[in-house]
Design a protein around this motif. Structure first.
Motif, PDB file in Angstrom:
ATOM      1  N   PRO A  34       1.083  -1.497   0.319  1.00  0.00           N
ATOM      2  CA  PRO A  34      -0.206  -0.197  -0.014  1.00  0.00           C
ATOM      3  C   PRO A  34       0.879   1.109   0.710  1.00  0.00           C
ATOM      4  O   PRO A  34       0.040   2.522  -0.526  1.00  0.00           O
ATOM      5  N   PHE A  35       1.759   1.362   0.258  1.00  0.00           N
ATOM      6  CA  PHE A  35       3.105   1.877   0.498  1.00  0.00           C
ATOM      7  C   PHE A  35       4.220   1.995  -0.076  1.00  0.00           C
ATOM      8  O   PHE A  35       4.661   1.443  -0.397  1.00  0.00           O
ATOM      9  N   ARG A  36       4.788   3.855  -1.041  1.00  0.00           N
ATOM     10  CA  ARG A  36       6.026   3.484  -1.629  1.00  0.00           C
ATOM     11  C   ARG A  36       6.452   4.617  -0.435  1.00  0.00           C
ATOM     12  O   ARG A  36       5.690   5.551   0.088  1.00  0.00           O
ATOM     13  N   VAL A  37       8.111   4.337  -0.699  1.00  0.00           N
ATOM     14  CA  VAL A  37       8.796   5.142   0.103  1.00  0.00           C
ATOM     15  C   VAL A  37       8.579   6.940  -0.163  1.00  0.00           C
ATOM     16  O   VAL A  37       8.393   7.557   1.590  1.00  0.00           O
ATOM     17  N   LYS A  38       8.361   7.259  -0.967  1.00  0.00           N
ATOM     18  CA  LYS A  38       7.912   9.118  -1.591  1.00  0.00           C
ATOM     19  C   LYS A  38       6.606   9.114  -0.372  1.00  0.00           C
ATOM     20  O   LYS A  38       6.510  10.143  -0.485  1.00  0.00           O
ATOM     21  N   ASP A  39       5.667   8.455  -0.230  1.00  0.00           N
ATOM     22  CA  ASP A  39       4.579   8.775   0.803  1.00  0.00           C
ATOM     23  C   ASP A  39       5.426   9.037   2.130  1.00  0.00           C
ATOM     24  O   ASP A  39       4.882   9.922   2.851  1.00  0.00           O
ATOM     25  N   LEU A  40       6.606   8.583   2.551  1.00  0.00           N
ATOM     26  CA  LEU A  40       7.209   9.088   3.781  1.00  0.00           C
ATOM     27  C   LEU A  40       7.524   9.908   3.506  1.00  0.00           C
ATOM     28  O   LEU A  40       7.991  11.325   4.833  1.00  0.00           O
ATOM     29  N   LEU A  41       8.038  10.884   2.136  1.00  0.00           N
ATOM     30  CA  LEU A  41       7.996  12.430   2.079  1.00  0.00           C
ATOM     31  C   LEU A  41       7.156  13.004   2.312  1.00  0.00           C
ATOM     32  O   LEU A  41       7.610  15.390   1.665  1.00  0.00           O
ATOM     33  N   ASP A  42       5.833  12.730   1.992  1.00  0.00           N
ATOM     34  CA  ASP A  42       4.715  13.704   1.993  1.00  0.00           C
ATOM     35  C   ASP A  42       4.009  13.592   3.415  1.00  0.00           C
ATOM     36  O   ASP A  42       4.091  12.735   4.296  1.00  0.00           O
ATOM     37  N   GLU A  43       4.231  15.048   3.987  1.00  0.00           N
ATOM     38  CA  GLU A  43       3.938  14.947   5.726  1.00  0.00           C
ATOM     39  C   GLU A  43       3.005  13.995   6.186  1.00  0.00           C
ATOM     40  O   GLU A  43       2.583  13.217   7.132  1.00  0.00           O
ATOM     41  N   GLU A  44       1.150  14.643   5.386  1.00  0.00           N
ATOM     42  CA  GLU A  44       0.391  13.282   5.835  1.00  0.00           C
ATOM     43  C   GLU A  44       0.079  12.764   5.311  1.00  0.00           C
ATOM     44  O   GLU A  44      -0.503  11.259   5.972  1.00  0.00           O
ATOM     45  N   ARG A  46       2.818  10.566   5.716  1.00  0.00           N
ATOM     46  CA  ARG A  46       3.725   9.959   6.269  1.00  0.00           C
ATOM     47  C   ARG A  46       3.656   9.711   7.673  1.00  0.00           C
ATOM     48  O   ARG A  46       3.385   8.591   8.681  1.00  0.00           O
ATOM     49  N   ASP A  47       2.802  10.770   8.068  1.00  0.00           N
ATOM     50  CA  ASP A  47       2.160  10.562   9.122  1.00  0.00           C
ATOM     51  C   ASP A  47       0.894   9.996   9.862  1.00  0.00           C
ATOM     52  O   ASP A  47       0.740   9.119  10.674  1.00  0.00           O
ATOM     53  N   LEU A  48      -0.147   9.299   8.722  1.00  0.00           N
ATOM     54  CA  LEU A  48      -0.621   8.020   8.324  1.00  0.00           C
ATOM     55  C   LEU A  48       0.067   6.671   8.780  1.00  0.00           C
ATOM     56  O   LEU A  48      -0.284   5.981   9.822  1.00  0.00           O
ATOM     57  N   ILE A  49       1.178   6.786   8.141  1.00  0.00           N
ATOM     58  CA  ILE A  49       1.652   5.261   8.326  1.00  0.00           C
ATOM     59  C   ILE A  49       2.332   5.553   9.975  1.00  0.00           C
ATOM     60  O   ILE A  49       2.426   4.519  10.258  1.00  0.00           O
ATOM     61  N   LEU A  50       3.029   6.596  10.006  1.00  0.00           N
ATOM     62  CA  LEU A  50       3.380   6.362  11.613  1.00  0.00           C
ATOM     63  C   LEU A  50       2.452   5.750  12.473  1.00  0.00           C
ATOM     64  O   LEU A  50       2.936   5.285  13.827  1.00  0.00           O
ATOM     65  N   ARG A  51       1.177   6.929  12.401  1.00  0.00           N
ATOM     66  CA  ARG A  51       0.549   6.330  13.502  1.00  0.00           C
ATOM     67  C   ARG A  51      -0.077   4.779  13.580  1.00  0.00           C
ATOM     68  O   ARG A  51      -0.329   4.655  14.963  1.00  0.00           O
ATOM     69  N   GLU A  52       0.212   4.435  12.117  1.00  0.00           N
ATOM     70  CA  GLU A  52      -0.871   3.099  11.826  1.00  0.00           C
ATOM     71  C   GLU A  52       0.885   2.132  12.717  1.00  0.00           C
ATOM     72  O   GLU A  52       0.432   0.909  13.528  1.00  0.00           O
ATOM     73  N   GLN A  53       1.937   2.614  12.633  1.00  0.00           N
ATOM     74  CA  GLN A  53       2.912   1.852  13.394  1.00  0.00           C
ATOM     75  C   GLN A  53       2.954   1.707  14.517  1.00  0.00           C
ATOM     76  O   GLN A  53       3.854   0.642  15.270  1.00  0.00           O
TER      77      GLN A  53
END
Length: 270
Positions: A34-44, A46-53
């Motif tokens: 569901p995610f690409r590395v470039k998603d980690l460079l987008d603040e919104e 990235r926060d979604l991914i990190l919150r789930e993590q």
């Protein structure tokens, strides 16, 4: 982990999947994560991914435990770095690491699984000068890949990017120590020589511009320990803060907070 002379796609794919949860996909692969590395460079995103993590680890992104989300991200993300190194040093193969090419998913406990593409295969037998150049280029690209990702995660979590870098560097150094000290991995003198040369290039600080895998690490020493070289991390990854139901993580075997006797006991139990 094993290697046999000659390029063997199926063997390499199995090793990367088994030891580094990294899958090699083909261009027509529909089952993208569901995610690409470039998603980690987008603040919104990235926060979604990190919150789930964080939720999977029993931590909170905006409170106590937020720093642990960042340090643990770096430790988990270093698995991808180790996959890239192993593909090159053991199988003479370059994996793609562009932000659009690397996909990942969370595994339910805060870890990550990766998918990427092959970039170049079968460097084996080519001119040694060319191979060294390929190794240097791959290292440079990896440093450039990591820098914005770790910085972005550090900003979102409050973790120190210096600590995050050190966690990645530790795993890189430990990987090369393992490869070099296990004949079941290198199998031939030629392969061992290539691994050692790659190690010297990846752990060379020259032209690293402040970001390096060549940090100084303490090697574990104990009169009873007769195992392979084992490096102690410079900083705790804070995994002990993870709460997964009734399970608590405790200190990692490489944690600087662990006393020598406890470290020995844990290593002997493996």
């Amino acid at each position: 982990m094993g290697h046999y002379p000659g390029y063997d796609y199926s063997e390499m794919a199995e090793v990367l999947q088994q030891f580094f949860v990294t899958t090699i996909r083909v261009d027509c692969d529909d089952s993208k994560y569901p995610f690409r590395v470039k998603d980690l460079l987008d603040e919104e995103k990235r926060d979604l991914i990190l919150r789930e993590q964080a939720m999977q680890q029993g931590l909170q992104l905006d409170g106590k435990g937020s720093v642990a989300v960042g340090t643990l991200f770096a430790k988990r993300y270093s698995v991808l770095v180790m996959a890239v190194i192993s593909a090159f040093s053991l199988y003479d193969t370059t994996l793609r690491i562009a932000d659009d090419d690397v996909w990942f998913e969370l595994n339910g406990t805060g870890g990550m699984r990766y998918k990427t593409l092959l970039e170049r295969t079968s460097l084996e037998g080519k001119d040694p000068v060319q191979r060294r150049s390929e190794s240097r280029l791959l290292k440079k690209r990896m440093l450039l890949h990591l820098e914005p990702v770790l910085r972005a995660v550090a900003i979102s979590t409050g973790a120190s990017d210096k600590v995050m870098w050190s966690l990645v560097a530790h795993n890189v150094q430990q990987l090369y120590a393992r490869m070099i000290n296990d004949q079941r991995i290198w199998k031939t003198d030629q392969r061992l020589a290539q691994i050692k040369e790659d190690q010297s290039l990846w752990l060379d600080q020259h032209n690293d511009n402040g970001y390096t895998f060549a940090i100084e690490l303490q090697q574990f020493e104990h009169p009873i320990w007769q195992g392979p070289p084992f490096f102690i991390r410079r900083y705790c990854c804070l995994a002990y803060q993870v709460r997964n139901g009734s399970h608590t993580h405790g200190y990692c075997n490489s944690c600087p907070k662990l006393d020598s006797e406890s470290r020995l006991h844990n290593l002997l139990q493996q």
